[in-house]
Design a protein around this motif. Structure first.
Motif, PDB file in Angstrom:
ATOM      1  N   ARG A  51      49.729  44.103  33.870  1.00  0.00           N
ATOM      2  CA  ARG A  51      48.330  44.456  34.127  1.00  0.00           C
ATOM      3  C   ARG A  51      48.081  45.943  33.899  1.00  0.00           C
ATOM      4  O   ARG A  51      47.147  46.328  33.194  1.00  0.00           O
ATOM      5  CB  ARG A  51      47.959  44.084  35.561  1.00  0.00           C
ATOM      6  CG  ARG A  51      46.517  44.477  35.895  1.00  0.00           C
ATOM      7  CD  ARG A  51      46.226  44.621  37.368  1.00  0.00           C
ATOM      8  NE  ARG A  51      47.159  45.493  38.050  1.00  0.00           N
ATOM      9  CZ  ARG A  51      47.509  45.334  39.325  1.00  0.00           C
ATOM     10  NH1 ARG A  51      47.027  44.333  40.038  1.00  0.00           N
ATOM     11  NH2 ARG A  51      48.350  46.173  39.885  1.00  0.00           N
ATOM     12  N   ALA A  55      45.766  47.964  30.846  1.00  0.00           N
ATOM     13  CA  ALA A  55      44.559  48.761  31.108  1.00  0.00           C
ATOM     14  C   ALA A  55      44.768  50.253  30.916  1.00  0.00           C
ATOM     15  O   ALA A  55      43.851  50.953  30.482  1.00  0.00           O
ATOM     16  CB  ALA A  55      44.081  48.490  32.541  1.00  0.00           C
ATOM     17  N   ASP A  98      43.495  39.813  36.951  1.00  0.00           N
ATOM     18  CA  ASP A  98      43.235  41.153  36.415  1.00  0.00           C
ATOM     19  C   ASP A  98      43.828  41.303  35.019  1.00  0.00           C
ATOM     20  O   ASP A  98      43.192  41.855  34.121  1.00  0.00           O
ATOM     21  CB  ASP A  98      43.821  42.239  37.318  1.00  0.00           C
ATOM     22  CG  ASP A  98      42.977  42.555  38.536  1.00  0.00           C
ATOM     23  OD1 ASP A  98      41.867  42.006  38.650  1.00  0.00           O
ATOM     24  OD2 ASP A  98      43.442  43.353  39.371  1.00  0.00           O
ATOM     25  N   GLN A 102      41.756  42.100  31.640  1.00  0.00           N
ATOM     26  CA  GLN A 102      42.072  43.288  30.840  1.00  0.00           C
ATOM     27  C   GLN A 102      42.471  42.898  29.417  1.00  0.00           C
ATOM     28  O   GLN A 102      42.076  43.540  28.446  1.00  0.00           O
ATOM     29  CB  GLN A 102      43.191  44.100  31.501  1.00  0.00           C
ATOM     30  CG  GLN A 102      42.840  44.680  32.851  1.00  0.00           C
ATOM     31  CD  GLN A 102      41.658  45.624  32.797  1.00  0.00           C
ATOM     32  OE1 GLN A 102      41.428  46.326  31.823  1.00  0.00           O
ATOM     33  NE2 GLN A 102      40.874  45.633  33.863  1.00  0.00           N
TER      34      GLN A 102
END
Length: 170
Positions: A51, A55, A98, A102
């Motif tokens: 994750r 990002a 998440d 992303q």
């Protein structure tokens, strides 16, 4: 999109990773996610790395490649990231959700690229010049390496998990 099949294969791998992570971990308990061999990351830590790298490193790197001449690509030192990261969002469903969000944002950005964008360059991780097409291949290699790490940590494979989930209960 370049005619070279390697970036196309890399994009397919990037698109498949969220589903592979979900299949591999959906039946995993919190206790299993937190087991870590001495000096290594747990499966939960690997999910958090997926994750955060998406990002904070890969998409930011791609955005810089697309707008800056000779951008500097930044990758967080793993030990520093592990020590300083926010652990308040480490629930498995949050990590998977998440990451999928992303990754979709990254794929949306890639879908808007013009043909010339694939040839934009930056100094690579070892100082060599890389193109956007090569950067995307490095990104897919990162996914593959950490998927393999998760399979080893969890004692399962993506293919095995997908097969089990595809079978109808008897």
């Amino acid at each position: 999109m370049p005619d070279d099949p390697a970036p196309q294969e890399a994009l397919a791998q990037l698109a498949a990773t969220p589903s592979k992570l979900a299949h591999l971990t959906v039946e995993t308990t919190d206790a299993d996610l937190d087991v870590a061999p001495e000096g290594e990351w747990s499966a939960r830590m690997v999910l958090a790395h997926f994750r955060d790298a998406e990002a904070l490193e890969f998409r930011v790197g791609l955005e810089r490649l697309l707008v800056e001449p000779d951008p500097t690509l930044f990758f967080l030192p793993p030990d520093q990231w592990e020590r300083e990261r926010n652990r308040d969002r480490d629930d498995k469903s949050v990590l998977l959700g998440d990451f999928a969000l992303q990754r979709q944002a990254s794929l949306n950005l890639i879908a808007t690229m013009r043909p010339a964008d694939w040839e934009r360059t930056a100094p690579g991780p070892r100082g060599e010049t890389i193109t956007v097409a090569q950067f995307v291949q490095i990104w897919a290699g990162h996914d593959a390496a950490h998927l393999g790490q998760l399979e080893e940590l969890l004692g399962d494979t993506v293919a095995g998990a997908q097969d089990r989930r595809a079978r109808r209960p008897e």
